[in-house]
Write a protein that holds these residues in place. Structure first.
Motif, short mmCIF file in Angstrom:
data_model
loop_
_atom_site.label_atom_id
_atom_site.label_comp_id
_atom_site.label_asym_id
_atom_site.label_seq_id
_atom_site.Cartn_x
_atom_site.Cartn_y
_atom_site.Cartn_z
N LEU A 140 24.77 -34.80 59.03
CA LEU A 140 23.48 -34.24 58.60
C LEU A 140 23.55 -33.78 57.14
CD1 LEU A 140 20.63 -33.11 59.08
CD2 LEU A 140 21.71 -31.03 59.98
N ILE A 141 24.60 -33.07 56.77
CA ILE A 141 24.69 -32.54 55.41
C ILE A 141 24.80 -33.67 54.39
CG2 ILE A 141 26.20 -31.24 53.85
CD1 ILE A 141 26.63 -29.26 56.15
N LEU A 142 25.54 -34.73 54.73
CA LEU A 142 25.64 -35.87 53.83
C LEU A 142 24.27 -36.55 53.67
CD1 LEU A 142 28.02 -37.09 52.26
CD2 LEU A 142 28.19 -38.83 54.06
N THR A 143 23.54 -36.64 54.76
CA THR A 143 22.20 -37.24 54.72
C THR A 143 21.24 -36.36 53.92
OG1 THR A 143 22.62 -38.19 56.90
CG2 THR A 143 20.34 -38.21 56.13
N MET A 144 21.38 -35.04 54.07
CA MET A 144 20.58 -34.11 53.27
C MET A 144 20.81 -34.33 51.77
SD MET A 144 21.38 -30.65 55.45
CE MET A 144 21.04 -29.56 54.06
N ALA A 145 22.08 -34.48 51.40
CA ALA A 145 22.41 -34.66 49.99
C ALA A 145 21.79 -35.95 49.45
CB ALA A 145 23.93 -34.69 49.82
N ASP A 146 21.88 -37.02 50.21
CA ASP A 146 21.32 -38.29 49.76
C ASP A 146 19.80 -38.20 49.66
OD1 ASP A 146 22.17 -40.90 48.89
OD2 ASP A 146 21.14 -41.73 50.62
N ALA A 147 19.17 -37.51 50.61
CA ALA A 147 17.72 -37.35 50.58
C ALA A 147 17.29 -36.51 49.38
CB ALA A 147 17.23 -36.69 51.87
#
Length: 320
Positions: A140-147
């Motif tokens: 989730l945190i990695l996806t947040m960063a990319d978003a």
């Protein structure tokens, strides 16, 4: 007197609201005092009051409802999923909604505020339902960063000149870090992460130095060093915001109140150079000026690698 008895104001106020929830004075769905109410009732700054609510949200005790303000989160006796089934007007749970909710929590309370339980409470769903969209908190945190990086896309066309391209990239990243102060603590320079939009930034930096007759080692080091510089300065943004929340003072206000103490330390410590420069007057020095100064000097250094050697060093006579 025990040192454990002393608490920051925001923790003391949060503990009082937590006690009222535990005693049942505030039940699920009841509104808790707003930030402005807390400032009036406790005589604290709005930043401190905001931090109270952020802490309670991070603990999963309260959540924000549109039009209702901050309310006590539903307890285990009233599962959110059961209530949702009766209201078909609720938006469908999607990966995008999960990620956006997590970003909003991180923007308010930092990465510590992001938990699957709190996201579920904000979305009014069962916690386990989130795992159909993300495998866990790390993903989730990695996806947040990319978003977050995707929210500030780079132009389709590079500006003319390598320096303009790298300067634009650095400023775009700085602006994104300022909007999402938790982001630099996620980005890794040492271990590249599987983030398409993050990789697009690296691609941009490499393209900016194309056609300069530089070897690949140099181009990679120029790209990564630039991004590491911006990230390094940006890691201080969250600490600055946290300090402002804790004290209710801006950096300038805090420094102004500490001048006498610093002067005593400088004199007592024999820091003669600092004393001499300080005596000459104030200096405009903050994260923004440090970022600007460092970026210009870094690109100046790159320019010495890009520029051809002087004629006398290259073996070409000035007259030819």
């Amino acid at each position: 007197m025990s040192h454990h008895a002393v608490q920051p104001p925001y923790r003391r106020i949060a503990a009082e609201i937590r006690r009222r929830i535990d005693l049942g004075e505030l039940g699920p769905g009841d509104r808790v005092p707003s930030a402005r109410q807390l400032t009036r009732e406790h005589g604290v700054a709005i930043a401190t009051a905001t931090k109270v609510l952020a802490l309670l949200r991070a603990e999963g005790l309260v959540l924000t409802r549109p039009g209702a303000g901050t309310v006590v989160a539903p307890g285990p006796a009233a599962p959110p999923r059961a209530r949702r089934s009766a209201d078909r007007s609720e938006p469908e749970l999607t990966r995008e909604r999960v990620v956006r909710t997590a970003i909003a929590l991180a923007d308010t309370g930092g990465l510590a505020a992001v938990s699957m339980r709190q996201i579920a409470a904000e979305l009014d769903v069962a916690t386990m339902s989130l795992y159909r969209h993300v495998r866990g908190r790390d993903e989730l945190i990695l996806t947040m960063a990319d978003a977050a990086l995707a929210d500030a896309p780079l132009p389709a066309v590079l500006p003319a000149g390598w320096r303009a391209g790298l300067d634009l990239l650095a400023r775009a990243q700085w602006a994104t870090y300022r909007r999402h102060r938790w982001l630099p603590h996620v980005i890794s320079i040492a271990r590249p992460q599987m983030m398409p939009h993050g990789m697009a930034h690296t691609e941009w930096a490499l393209r900016a130095t194309g056609g300069l007759r530089l070897d690949r080692q140099l181009r990679w080091h120029m790209a990564i060093t630039l991004m590491a510089y911006v990230r390094g300065i940006a890691t201080n943004l969250e600490m600055r915001a946290q300090a402002e929340q804790d004290t209710g003072l801006t950096d300038d206000q805090w420094v102004g109140g500490q001048v006498a103490t610093f002067q005593q330390m400088i004199a007592a410590g024999g820091f003669s150079t600092m004393a001499a420069l300080t005596a000459q007057g104030d200096v405009d020095l903050d994260l923004e000026t440090v970022f600007e100064f460092g970026l210009r000097r870094l690109l100046d250094g790159y320019a010495t690698l890009v520029a051809p050697p002087p004629a006398e060093e290259s073996g070409v006579s000035p007259g030819r």
